[in-house]
Design a protein around this motif. Structure first.
Motif, PDB file in Angstrom:
ATOM      1  N   SER A  12       1.916-104.167  29.428  1.00  0.00           N
ATOM      2  CA  SER A  12       1.368-102.802  29.426  1.00  0.00           C
ATOM      3  C   SER A  12      -0.155-102.820  29.449  1.00  0.00           C
ATOM      4  O   SER A  12      -0.784-103.834  29.123  1.00  0.00           O
ATOM      5  N   GLY A  13      -0.715-101.670  29.794  1.00  0.00           N
ATOM      6  CA  GLY A  13      -2.160-101.506  29.766  1.00  0.00           C
ATOM      7  C   GLY A  13      -2.680-101.438  28.343  1.00  0.00           C
ATOM      8  O   GLY A  13      -3.814-101.853  28.066  1.00  0.00           O
ATOM      9  N   THR A  14      -1.852-100.922  27.453  1.00  0.00           N
ATOM     10  CA  THR A  14      -2.269-100.823  26.048  1.00  0.00           C
ATOM     11  C   THR A  14      -2.495-102.223  25.476  1.00  0.00           C
ATOM     12  O   THR A  14      -3.520-102.496  24.846  1.00  0.00           O
ATOM     13  N   THR A  16     -10.038 -89.676  26.735  1.00  0.00           N
ATOM     14  CA  THR A  16      -9.250 -90.677  27.437  1.00  0.00           C
ATOM     15  C   THR A  16      -7.839 -90.595  26.901  1.00  0.00           C
ATOM     16  O   THR A  16      -7.574 -89.873  25.936  1.00  0.00           O
ATOM     17  N   PHE A  17      -6.932 -91.329  27.536  1.00  0.00           N
ATOM     18  CA  PHE A  17      -5.572 -91.419  26.996  1.00  0.00           C
ATOM     19  C   PHE A  17      -5.650 -92.210  25.689  1.00  0.00           C
ATOM     20  O   PHE A  17      -6.443 -93.143  25.562  1.00  0.00           O
ATOM     21  N   ALA A  22      -4.178 -94.556  24.499  1.00  0.00           N
ATOM     22  CA  ALA A  22      -3.987 -96.011  24.558  1.00  0.00           C
ATOM     23  C   ALA A  22      -5.310 -96.780  24.491  1.00  0.00           C
ATOM     24  O   ALA A  22      -5.341 -97.906  23.983  1.00  0.00           O
ATOM     25  N   THR A  23      -6.402 -96.198  25.009  1.00  0.00           N
ATOM     26  CA  THR A  23      -7.697 -96.890  24.922  1.00  0.00           C
ATOM     27  C   THR A  23      -8.016 -97.186  23.460  1.00  0.00           C
ATOM     28  O   THR A  23      -8.391 -98.308  23.091  1.00  0.00           O
ATOM     29  N   VAL A  78     -14.334 -96.188  30.058  1.00  0.00           N
ATOM     30  CA  VAL A  78     -13.054 -95.847  30.698  1.00  0.00           C
ATOM     31  C   VAL A  78     -13.336 -95.319  32.102  1.00  0.00           C
ATOM     32  O   VAL A  78     -14.114 -94.374  32.273  1.00  0.00           O
ATOM     33  N   ASP A 134     -11.880-100.261  30.678  1.00  0.00           N
ATOM     34  CA  ASP A 134     -10.526 -99.705  30.737  1.00  0.00           C
ATOM     35  C   ASP A 134     -10.349 -99.200  32.167  1.00  0.00           C
ATOM     36  O   ASP A 134     -10.776 -98.094  32.524  1.00  0.00           O
ATOM     37  N   CYS A 182      -7.444 -98.844  33.636  1.00  0.00           N
ATOM     38  CA  CYS A 182      -6.016 -98.513  33.750  1.00  0.00           C
ATOM     39  C   CYS A 182      -5.748 -97.422  34.780  1.00  0.00           C
ATOM     40  O   CYS A 182      -4.626 -97.285  35.261  1.00  0.00           O
ATOM     41  N   GLN A 183      -6.773 -96.622  35.123  1.00  0.00           N
ATOM     42  CA  GLN A 183      -6.586 -95.570  36.124  1.00  0.00           C
ATOM     43  C   GLN A 183      -7.383 -95.864  37.392  1.00  0.00           C
ATOM     44  O   GLN A 183      -7.579 -94.959  38.202  1.00  0.00           O
ATOM     45  N   SER A 220      -3.305-100.915  33.849  1.00  0.00           N
ATOM     46  CA  SER A 220      -1.928-100.497  33.554  1.00  0.00           C
ATOM     47  C   SER A 220      -1.183-100.380  34.874  1.00  0.00           C
ATOM     48  O   SER A 220      -1.746 -99.927  35.873  1.00  0.00           O
ATOM     49  N   TYR A 241       1.794 -98.695  34.807  1.00  0.00           N
ATOM     50  CA  TYR A 241       2.754 -97.634  34.494  1.00  0.00           C
ATOM     51  C   TYR A 241       3.130 -96.961  35.823  1.00  0.00           C
ATOM     52  O   TYR A 241       2.272 -96.837  36.708  1.00  0.00           O
ATOM     53  N   GLY A 258       4.050-102.239  32.825  1.00  0.00           N
ATOM     54  CA  GLY A 258       3.277-103.404  33.244  1.00  0.00           C
ATOM     55  C   GLY A 258       1.799-103.206  33.003  1.00  0.00           C
ATOM     56  O   GLY A 258       1.322-102.075  32.861  1.00  0.00           O
ATOM     57  N   TYR A 299      -7.386 -84.652  29.588  1.00  0.00           N
ATOM     58  CA  TYR A 299      -6.423 -84.523  28.522  1.00  0.00           C
ATOM     59  C   TYR A 299      -6.769 -83.263  27.736  1.00  0.00           C
ATOM     60  O   TYR A 299      -7.966 -82.996  27.556  1.00  0.00           O
TER      61      TYR A 299
HETATM   62  C1  LIG Z   1      -7.097 -94.740  30.465  1.00  0.00           C
HETATM   63  C2  LIG Z   1      -5.834 -95.454  30.073  1.00  0.00           C
HETATM   64  N1  LIG Z   1      -5.915 -96.480  29.218  1.00  0.00           N
HETATM   65  C3  LIG Z   1      -4.823 -97.177  28.839  1.00  0.00           C
HETATM   66  C4  LIG Z   1      -3.573 -96.857  29.322  1.00  0.00           C
HETATM   67  C5  LIG Z   1      -2.383 -97.609  28.805  1.00  0.00           C
HETATM   68  O1  LIG Z   1      -1.561 -98.143  29.756  1.00  0.00           O
HETATM   69  P1  LIG Z   1       0.016 -98.350  29.485  1.00  0.00           P
HETATM   70  O2  LIG Z   1       0.655 -96.996  29.549  1.00  0.00           O
HETATM   71  O3  LIG Z   1       0.430 -99.253  30.592  1.00  0.00           O
HETATM   72  O4  LIG Z   1       0.166 -98.986  28.155  1.00  0.00           O
HETATM   73  C6  LIG Z   1      -3.448 -95.824  30.240  1.00  0.00           C
HETATM   74  C7  LIG Z   1      -2.135 -95.511  30.839  1.00  0.00           C
HETATM   75  O5  LIG Z   1      -1.507 -94.552  30.682  1.00  0.00           O
HETATM   76  C8  LIG Z   1      -4.599 -95.077  30.605  1.00  0.00           C
HETATM   77  O6  LIG Z   1      -4.520 -94.044  31.459  1.00  0.00           O
END
Ligand SMILES: Cc1ncc(COP(=O)(O)O)c(C=O)c1O
Length: 395
Positions: free
Chosen positions: A62-64, A88-89, A91-92, A152, A178, A180-181, A208, A210, A221, A338
């Motif tokens: 995962s990205g997390t 941000t999401f 997960a960051t 991010v 980050d 992930c996007q 990420s 996802y 992933g 968000y």
């Molecule tokens: C900015 C950001 N960071 C981290 C993540 C975490 O990724 P994941 O959902 O694969 O754990 C996401 C994904 O949704 C994200 O958009």
């Protein structure tokens, strides 16, 4: 007449188009029974490292975990402070906290929606002290050393990385992008007079895969990219219970591996990523062309240093709730990325932020609206989205 729905994201068509290749991946895994690790994972890692123009890519679940492992591998320890943004999401910040660090937020830039280097400078001047002897920056808020910056690359556009890297080097801070996007997003470094690919600029980067991402698996992933062999080695240990070889555990790690099946699927889809990103850019420019005559809609604009891959296309609108409802009534899918900034989430009350601490983040989070965006979006669909949106804001 009943209009066809316009989805926010179409995940069905691109997979149907690749049905044969994706099924072949499944057949290969089925007959080889190499479910975890092995050549499929290694091949994807090599191809994604090349795509990001880095030496190493370590595929993860995962990205997390990518954010968490990258920070741990880069030397972040319990009680260290990491700067990041509140929009941000989650997960960051989960990645930061779960690496043992404390997130300290920096206000974003109103045009780019990402970490503002000027605000970062101001924040350091006002809220940190620097001990030249130990070359350590201290957060006054936490009385703890600041060790990392996690910019991010939101919506598919990199943060303004030159000044961020300069500040990081000045204060000996690690930078984990980050990304992930932002698979394939590019940043023009004035300092180096060349375009850099997201994921190749900081000390390490988190991706990420996802399903809804520009490069998405058919499940979970993620990956860490880096040019630093030691960071890569540590991330590889962290993802596999701290093993250097079977049952030899150098450190305590995690189970953070990517399945071979997902790696094979990602490898097939990676071949189409640049084309998909180019299509997203064309769609984004068409939205902007169609919407910019409206005085009430603020479109997302790329700065000259960015080549955004438009994971999301966002606009700012007044009366967002009503506008979103109007689009919903016309069966047009939208999203909010968000709606509640992280400093105002219950999960982070212990960070002691208050409403009003980040006025730009708070203002934009109340106005942003994400429109349908995916490579197969048609001009006709975009015309309908634009016309509905303009009517909903009243011109
Ligand atoms: C900015 C950001 N960071 C981290 C993540 C975490 O990724 P994941 O959902 O694969 O754990 C996401 C994904 O949704 C994200 O958009």
């Amino acid at each position: 007449m009943q209009q066809n729905p316009i989805p926010f994201l179409d995940l069905v068509t691109p997979h149907i188009e690749l049905e044969q290749q994706l099924t072949a991946v499944f057949q290969k895994v089925l007959t080889s029974a190499r479910f975890i690790g092995g050549p499929m994972v290694e091949q994807f890692e090599k191809h994604f490292a090349d795509f990001c123009t880095v030496k190493h890519c370590c595929a993860l679940n995962s990205g997390t975990d990518a954010v968490r492992f990258a920070l741990i591998a880069a030397g972040i320890r319990q009680g260290d402070v990491a700067f990041t943004v509140p929009n941000t999401f989650i997960a960051t910040v989960e990645g930061i906290s779960q690496a043992g660090a404390i997130a300290e937020f920096i206000e974003i830039n109103e045009q780019t929606f990402s970490l503002d280097p000027e605000n970062l400078e101001k924040h350091i001047a006002r809220h940190c002290t620097y001990d030249a002897k130990s070359k350590t920056l201290f957060s006054k808020r936490w009385q703890r050393p600041v060790r990392a910056i996690v910019p991010v690359h939101l919506y598919g556009q990199t943060a303004d990385m030159d000044p961020i890297m300069e500040i990081a080097r000045r204060y000996d801070l690690v930078v984990v992008e980050d990304a992930c996007q932002a698979h394939g997003a590019r940043y023009f470094s004035k300092k180096e007079n060349r375009w850099r690919v997201a994921g190749s600029i900081g000390d390490a980067a988190a991706f990420s895969f996802y399903p809804g991402k520009n490069l998405g698996a058919m499940g979970e992933g993620g990956a860490v990219t880096t040019n630093d062999a030691l960071i890569d080695r540590t991330v590889r240990m962290l993802r596999d219970h701290g093993q250097v070889e079977k049952y030899l555990h150098e450190i305590e790690g995690y189970n953070g591996r990517l399945d071979a099946l997902q790696a094979g699927i990602l490898d097939v889809k990676l071949a189409r990523l640049s084309d998909g990103n180019a299509k997203r850019r064309t769609c984004a420019h068409y939205y902007t062309e169609r919407l910019s005559s409206s005085k009430k809609i603020v479109c997302f604009r790329e700065p000259s240093w960015a080549e955004c891959v438009f994971h999301l296309y966002i606009v700012r609108v007044p009366n967002r709730r009503e506008v979103q409802r109007s689009l919903d009534n016309e069966k047009i899918g939208t999203g909010l990325h968000y709606p509640t900034p992280l400093h105002l989430q219950k999960a982070y009350v212990h960070l002691h932020y208050r409403s009003g601490d980040f006025p730009v983040t708070e203002k934009t989070s109340a106005e942003i609206l994400s429109l349908p965006m995916f490579p197969g979006l048609t001009k006709e669909q975009q015309d309908r989205v634009a016309a509905t949106l303009v009517a909903a804001v009243g011109g």
